[in-house]
Scaffold this motif. Sequence first.
Motif, PDB file in Angstrom:
ATOM      1  N   GLY A  36       0.868  -1.159   0.015  1.00  0.00           N
ATOM      2  CA  GLY A  36      -0.034   0.013   0.049  1.00  0.00           C
ATOM      3  C   GLY A  36       0.828   1.097   0.081  1.00  0.00           C
ATOM      4  N   ARG A  37       2.078   1.245  -0.670  1.00  0.00           N
ATOM      5  CA  ARG A  37       2.922   2.458  -0.602  1.00  0.00           C
ATOM      6  C   ARG A  37       2.603   3.395  -1.656  1.00  0.00           C
ATOM      7  N   ALA A  38       2.834   4.552  -1.821  1.00  0.00           N
ATOM      8  CA  ALA A  38       2.615   5.503  -2.466  1.00  0.00           C
ATOM      9  C   ALA A  38       1.169   5.643  -3.152  1.00  0.00           C
ATOM     10  N   GLY A  39       0.175   5.528  -2.024  1.00  0.00           N
ATOM     11  CA  GLY A  39      -1.172   5.684  -2.358  1.00  0.00           C
ATOM     12  C   GLY A  39      -1.453   4.451  -3.195  1.00  0.00           C
ATOM     13  N   ARG A  40      -0.790   3.529  -3.236  1.00  0.00           N
ATOM     14  CA  ARG A  40      -1.547   2.133  -4.092  1.00  0.00           C
ATOM     15  C   ARG A  40      -2.364   1.259  -3.135  1.00  0.00           C
ATOM     16  N   GLU A  41      -3.009   0.327  -3.485  1.00  0.00           N
ATOM     17  CA  GLU A  41      -3.806  -0.616  -2.602  1.00  0.00           C
ATOM     18  C   GLU A  41      -2.958  -1.718  -2.472  1.00  0.00           C
ATOM     19  N   GLY A  42      -3.113  -2.278  -1.266  1.00  0.00           N
ATOM     20  CA  GLY A  42      -2.197  -3.441  -1.016  1.00  0.00           C
ATOM     21  C   GLY A  42      -3.137  -4.657  -0.379  1.00  0.00           C
ATOM     22  N   LYS A  43      -2.344  -5.892  -0.235  1.00  0.00           N
ATOM     23  CA  LYS A  43      -3.375  -6.873   0.396  1.00  0.00           C
ATOM     24  C   LYS A  43      -2.297  -7.621   1.236  1.00  0.00           C
ATOM     25  N   ALA A  44      -2.873  -7.859   2.397  1.00  0.00           N
ATOM     26  CA  ALA A  44      -2.000  -8.656   3.592  1.00  0.00           C
ATOM     27  C   ALA A  44      -2.846  -9.911   3.861  1.00  0.00           C
ATOM     28  N   ILE A  45      -1.944 -11.153   3.864  1.00  0.00           N
ATOM     29  CA  ILE A  45      -2.684 -12.179   4.461  1.00  0.00           C
ATOM     30  C   ILE A  45      -1.771 -12.766   5.363  1.00  0.00           C
ATOM     31  N   MET A  46      -2.524 -13.380   6.202  1.00  0.00           N
ATOM     32  CA  MET A  46      -1.803 -13.987   7.550  1.00  0.00           C
ATOM     33  C   MET A  46      -2.343 -15.146   7.872  1.00  0.00           C
ATOM     34  N   LEU A  47      -1.275 -16.210   7.794  1.00  0.00           N
ATOM     35  CA  LEU A  47      -1.751 -17.644   8.342  1.00  0.00           C
ATOM     36  C   LEU A  47      -1.323 -17.482   9.878  1.00  0.00           C
ATOM     37  N   VAL A  48      -2.542 -18.412  10.292  1.00  0.00           N
ATOM     38  CA  VAL A  48      -2.751 -18.378  11.842  1.00  0.00           C
ATOM     39  C   VAL A  48      -3.096 -19.745  12.111  1.00  0.00           C
ATOM     40  N   THR A  49      -2.238 -20.498  13.164  1.00  0.00           N
ATOM     41  CA  THR A  49      -2.605 -21.646  13.567  1.00  0.00           C
ATOM     42  C   THR A  49      -3.564 -21.519  14.664  1.00  0.00           C
ATOM     43  N   GLN A  50      -4.339 -22.642  15.152  1.00  0.00           N
ATOM     44  CA  GLN A  50      -5.526 -22.334  15.851  1.00  0.00           C
ATOM     45  C   GLN A  50      -5.194 -21.983  17.329  1.00  0.00           C
ATOM     46  N   LYS A  51      -3.711 -22.085  18.002  1.00  0.00           N
ATOM     47  CA  LYS A  51      -3.499 -21.814  19.058  1.00  0.00           C
ATOM     48  C   LYS A  51      -2.984 -20.190  18.941  1.00  0.00           C
ATOM     49  N   GLU A  52      -3.047 -19.540  17.715  1.00  0.00           N
ATOM     50  CA  GLU A  52      -2.758 -18.014  17.646  1.00  0.00           C
ATOM     51  C   GLU A  52      -3.824 -17.163  17.267  1.00  0.00           C
ATOM     52  N   THR A  53      -5.174 -17.834  17.649  1.00  0.00           N
ATOM     53  CA  THR A  53      -6.118 -17.297  17.413  1.00  0.00           C
ATOM     54  C   THR A  53      -6.309 -15.737  18.328  1.00  0.00           C
ATOM     55  N   ARG A  54      -5.682 -16.074  19.410  1.00  0.00           N
ATOM     56  CA  ARG A  54      -5.756 -14.982  20.149  1.00  0.00           C
ATOM     57  C   ARG A  54      -5.050 -13.726  19.796  1.00  0.00           C
ATOM     58  N   MET A  55      -3.946 -14.091  19.112  1.00  0.00           N
ATOM     59  CA  MET A  55      -3.115 -12.938  18.576  1.00  0.00           C
ATOM     60  C   MET A  55      -3.891 -12.371  17.249  1.00  0.00           C
ATOM     61  N   LEU A  56      -4.545 -13.218  16.666  1.00  0.00           N
ATOM     62  CA  LEU A  56      -5.342 -12.537  15.488  1.00  0.00           C
ATOM     63  C   LEU A  56      -6.464 -11.592  16.187  1.00  0.00           C
ATOM     64  N   ARG A  57      -7.092 -11.912  17.176  1.00  0.00           N
ATOM     65  CA  ARG A  57      -8.146 -11.103  17.838  1.00  0.00           C
ATOM     66  C   ARG A  57      -7.473  -9.836  18.432  1.00  0.00           C
ATOM     67  N   SER A  58      -6.279 -10.037  19.058  1.00  0.00           N
ATOM     68  CA  SER A  58      -5.631  -8.859  19.493  1.00  0.00           C
ATOM     69  C   SER A  58      -5.248  -7.913  18.506  1.00  0.00           C
ATOM     70  N   ILE A  59      -4.955  -8.370  17.155  1.00  0.00           N
ATOM     71  CA  ILE A  59      -4.465  -7.577  16.411  1.00  0.00           C
ATOM     72  C   ILE A  59      -5.807  -6.672  15.895  1.00  0.00           C
ATOM     73  N   GLU A  60      -6.877  -7.398  15.648  1.00  0.00           N
ATOM     74  CA  GLU A  60      -7.960  -6.961  15.320  1.00  0.00           C
ATOM     75  C   GLU A  60      -8.527  -5.665  15.866  1.00  0.00           C
ATOM     76  N   LYS A  61      -8.218  -5.957  17.211  1.00  0.00           N
ATOM     77  CA  LYS A  61      -8.635  -4.967  18.324  1.00  0.00           C
ATOM     78  C   LYS A  61      -7.782  -3.809  18.141  1.00  0.00           C
ATOM     79  N   SER A  62      -6.588  -4.067  18.084  1.00  0.00           N
ATOM     80  CA  SER A  62      -5.677  -2.934  18.168  1.00  0.00           C
ATOM     81  C   SER A  62      -5.748  -2.094  16.844  1.00  0.00           C
ATOM     82  N   THR A  63      -5.988  -2.883  15.599  1.00  0.00           N
ATOM     83  CA  THR A  63      -5.863  -1.990  14.636  1.00  0.00           C
ATOM     84  C   THR A  63      -7.672  -1.648  14.176  1.00  0.00           C
TER      85      THR A  63
END
Length: 620
Positions: A335-362
Motif C-alpha cells: 500500500g505504498r505511494a497511495g497504492r492498494e495492498g493486500k495482507a494475508i496472515m496464516l494463523v494456527t488454532q493456538k494463535e487465534t488470540r493473537m489474531l483477535r488482539s491485532i483486530e482490536k488494536s487496528t
Amino acid sequence: MSSVDFASLGISAPVLKAVKQLGYEQPSPVQAASIPILLEGKNLLGTAQTGTGKTAAFALPFLSKLDEKQTTPQVLVLTPTRELAIQVAEAFQSYAKHIKGFHVLPIYGGADIGGQLRGLKRGAQVVVGTPGRMLDHLRRRSLDLSQIKGLILDEADEMLRMGFIDDVETILAKTPPECQRTLFSATMPPAIKRVADKYLGDAEVVSIENKTKTVERIAQTHLMVKGHQKMDALTRILEVEQFEGMIIFVRTKSSTLEIAEKLEARGFSSAALNGDLTQAVRERAINRLKKGQLDIVVATDVAARGLDVERISHVINYDVPHDNESYVHRIGRTGRAGREGKAIMLVTQKETRMLRSIEKSTRQPISAFNLPSNEEVSGQRVEQFKQQLVGMSQSTKLDKFHSLVKEVAAEHDIDMSLLAAALAFEVQKERPLFPKLVAIDTPRASQNDRASDRKSRPRNERTDKSDRVERQRPDRAQKVSQNKKPITDHEGNDVAMITYRIEVGRNDDVSPKNIVGAIANEAQIDSQFIGHITLHDDHSTVDLPEGMPKELFDHLCKVRVCQKPLKLSIHHGTAGQHRDAKPAAKNKKNKPASKGKSKTHRGADSRPKKPRKPPSADRK
Ligand code: AMP
C-alpha cells in the motif's frame, strides 16, 4: 520488535549461542521486558499470549541461572495441557542445547507413569507438567520440590478455565517461599489476580502495550491453517493471487532461507532477506525487487525494517508477528505511494488470540481468506498455459516444427488438434493443468476467544457460580450447563451428543470444573465440546460427543476425579440434548470422529477412532 539485542540482556553464553543458532534475530517485546527482571531474581506477572515469544521470555533467564550441579528439580513449569507441557519442554531443550548434562522432563496425565518415575529418579533440572499429574507425583513423593528456585505458571487463565486452579494452589503452597515465581496469562481474571497477589507478592508487571493503529488501503485477511500445512497453503495462495511484488514474513533467519529454498523448489523464484546477510547482498535483493527482476522476498522483521518498494502488492505473514506493532509495520510494506495492498496472515488454532488482539488494536476486522480451490488453481494454470501457447505460436522459429507436425498428421491420419493435445499433455507434466492438490485443512478461528471477550469471565467461573446457586438445594440434582447453546463444530454444524454416567458425585465434593478439567485433559476433548453436567449425590452425568473410540472410553473409565475412577457408562435416562444432530463431533485435532478402525464400545451408537497420542508440536 524491540531495539535491544539478546547479548545485551545478560543471558548466559551457552543460552545465547543456542538462541543465535535458532535464528532469533532480536528479543520479542515480552522477552526484552521480562528477561532482565527474571535475571535479577524478581517475581513477574506477565500478560502475554501464545505467539508473543513468552516461553523463551521465562526459559532463557531461568536456564541462564541454572545450577548444573544440582540434580533435584530447580525449575518447575505448570501448564494447562499436555501439548503445552511437551512444547515448553521442547523449547527448554532447544535453548539448553549447549548446557552440559541438562535434563528437562515433561510429566502429564494419560502417559505411562513408570517412564516419568524413572525420569525423575535419574534427575531433571527442569520439570514441566500438568497440575493433576504433578500432584500425583507429589503424593507418591517422586517429585521433590524442596530445592525449587524458579516456578512458572504458564497460561494461568487456561488452567483456571479447565478447573485446575485449586491444584495449582496446592502445588504453589508446596514450593519454597523464597523461590522466584512467574505467572503468564493471556487475560487477568480476578481469580488469577488473587493467586498472583497471594503467591507473587509485589511482582514486576509486564504487559505488552497494544497501541491502536489504523491501517487503510490494505485489504487484510487471515487463513486458519495447521502448522505443517503452511507451505502448501502458501503455494496455493501464490498460484492464484495476482501479485506484483511480495514480502513473506517469517520469524527466524533460518526460516527465511528455508522458505525461500522451498519456494524455489516449487517454481517460485525468491530471495531471503535477513540480518545475517551483508548489506551488499541485501541491497542487491531489494534493487532486483524494485526493478521487477525479482517478485518475492522472504524476510524477518529486522531485515525488512523501513523497506519502501512501491511494487509490493502483497504481504504474507507466514508466521504471525510477535506483537501488534510488528503487524502494523509488516503490512505497511504494501500500500505504498497511495497504492492498494493486500495482507494475508496464516494463523494456527493456538494463535487465534493473537489474531483477535491485532483486530482490536487496528480496529479492523481481519476477514477469513478463501483458500483457492483445486478448480481455481486449475483454472489459473489453464489460463496461463493458453497465454503461453498463443505467445509461443507467434514465434518465428516454428517453421520446421510446423512442417514436422503436419507431416505426422498426414502420415498417420491424425487430427492436428489431437497432436497438439498430446504435446500439451507432455508439456504440463511437471506442473499439471488439472492437478489433484493435497487437501488443506482450514479450521475456523476458535470462537472461544470472541465469546470470552463478550463475557469477560471465563467459563468455569460462570459454572462455579451456577454450582454455588445450585448447592443451596442439596437434595436436588444439579444441572450445570457447560454450554447452554447447541454445541457446534468448527463448520458450525451441530455436534451429536450422548449422555454418560460417571461414578463421582456431590458426596465426593466434585464440582463441574473438576469434571471438565479431567475430561478435557485426559480425553483431549476441547472443553467447548463438553456439554451439560448434572451432579447427583452418588454419581453425575455429562454430555460428550458421539463417536468415542473404545480405547478412549476405556481410558476415561479409569481416570480419577476426587480420588474416584469415573467408570463411564451410557446413561439410560434422558438422552443427550443433540442426539439427532449430525455430523459426529470433531476432536481437538479436528479430525472427523468417523475415522479410525477401533471397536465400538457396548451400547454406544458411535463410530470409534483411536485415542490420540500427544501430538508433536506442530505449532512451532
Ligand atoms: P511462544 O509465544 O512462546 O509460543 O513462541 C512463539 C514462537 O516464536 C515460537 O515458535 C518460538 O520459537 C518463536 N520465537 C520466540 N522468540 C523469538 C524471537 N526472539 N525471534 C524469533 N522467533 C522467536
